[in-house]
Design a protein around this motif. Structure first.
Motif, PDB file in Angstrom:
ATOM      1  N   ALA A  92       8.216   7.982  -4.037  1.00 49.82           N
ATOM      2  CA  ALA A  92       7.468   6.754  -4.315  1.00 49.82           C
ATOM      3  C   ALA A  92       8.407   5.560  -4.209  1.00 49.82           C
ATOM      4  N   PRO A  93       7.960   4.490  -3.566  1.00 52.02           N
ATOM      5  CA  PRO A  93       8.822   3.310  -3.485  1.00 52.02           C
ATOM      6  C   PRO A  93       9.013   2.694  -4.868  1.00 52.02           C
ATOM      7  N   ARG A  94      10.147   2.123  -5.058  1.00 53.40           N
ATOM      8  CA  ARG A  94      10.449   1.497  -6.333  1.00 53.40           C
ATOM      9  C   ARG A  94       9.607   0.240  -6.478  1.00 53.40           C
ATOM     10  N   THR A  95       8.933   0.145  -7.597  1.00 50.43           N
ATOM     11  CA  THR A  95       8.071  -1.016  -7.815  1.00 50.43           C
ATOM     12  C   THR A  95       8.883  -2.184  -8.353  1.00 50.43           C
ATOM     13  N   GLN A  96       8.436  -3.364  -8.014  1.00 52.98           N
ATOM     14  CA  GLN A  96       9.096  -4.572  -8.486  1.00 52.98           C
ATOM     15  C   GLN A  96       8.265  -5.130  -9.638  1.00 52.98           C
ATOM     16  N   PRO A  97       8.895  -5.415 -10.755  1.00 56.66           N
ATOM     17  CA  PRO A  97       8.115  -5.966 -11.870  1.00 56.66           C
ATOM     18  C   PRO A  97       7.589  -7.360 -11.523  1.00 56.66           C
ATOM     19  N   ARG A  98       6.395  -7.653 -12.002  1.00 54.45           N
ATOM     20  CA  ARG A  98       5.772  -8.954 -11.711  1.00 54.45           C
ATOM     21  C   ARG A  98       6.211 -10.049 -12.681  1.00 54.45           C
ATOM     22  N   ARG A 155      -7.597  -8.952 -10.608  1.00 50.27           N
ATOM     23  CA  ARG A 155      -7.366  -7.750 -11.416  1.00 50.27           C
ATOM     24  C   ARG A 155      -8.672  -6.985 -11.528  1.00 50.27           C
TER      25      ARG A 155
END
Length: 156
Positions: A92-98, A155
């Protein structure tokens, strides 16, 4: 007019028409025998053929025409090899926090900040305005939705 010919299958003499130049058989049974003598027999796919097991390399004679492996253990080993090597491991690609790119606005003093959820002036929690950053002209926090005058990320 009839001629006496010899049957090529059973070598019996029999009467045939005078215009018969090809091999002339005395009966239908001899005809079928003669036809099978002329052509080589094509092997059936279900004949006993010795095969080599692709897993253990042992020779075996399959009881059915579709069997590929010598035993259930080799069949299971082949399935496990196929199952384990057919698909690469899922990364899984590393997610970037928003949070670092989100603009927040204080309900009390209307102050804005990028990436800070608590107001620096009145220390109350701020609400999210949307994704954005600092304005290149005035260095004030601004949301992308305000620049485009519409909602960018909804959302669900």
């Amino acid at each position: 007019m009839t001629v006496i010919l010899t049957c090529p299958a059973c070598t019996k003499a029999h009467h045939a028409p005078s215009f018969a130049t090809d091999p002339h058989y005395c009966s239908i049974a001899c005809y079928h025998i003669g036809q099978s003598l002329d052509r080589p027999e094509i092997p059936s796919c279900h004949d006993a053929v010795t095969m080599t097991c692709p897993i253990c390399q042992h020779s075996f004679t399959p009881p059915t025409g579709r069997q590929k492996f010598c035993s259930d253990a080799c069949r299971a080993a082949a399935y496990r090899r196929h199952r384990d090597t057919a698909r690469p491991p899922l990364v899984a690609p590393r997610t970037q926090p928003r949070r670092p790119i989100t603009v927040y606005e204080c309900n009390t003093c209307s102050g804005r900040a990028v990436g800070e959820q608590r107001c620096a002036d009145c220390t109350t929690p701020m609400r999210s305005v949307g994704i954005g950053g600092s304005c290149p002209c005035c260095d004030e926090p601004i949301a992308v939705a305000e620049l485009l005058a519409e909602e960018v990320i909804t959302r669900r």
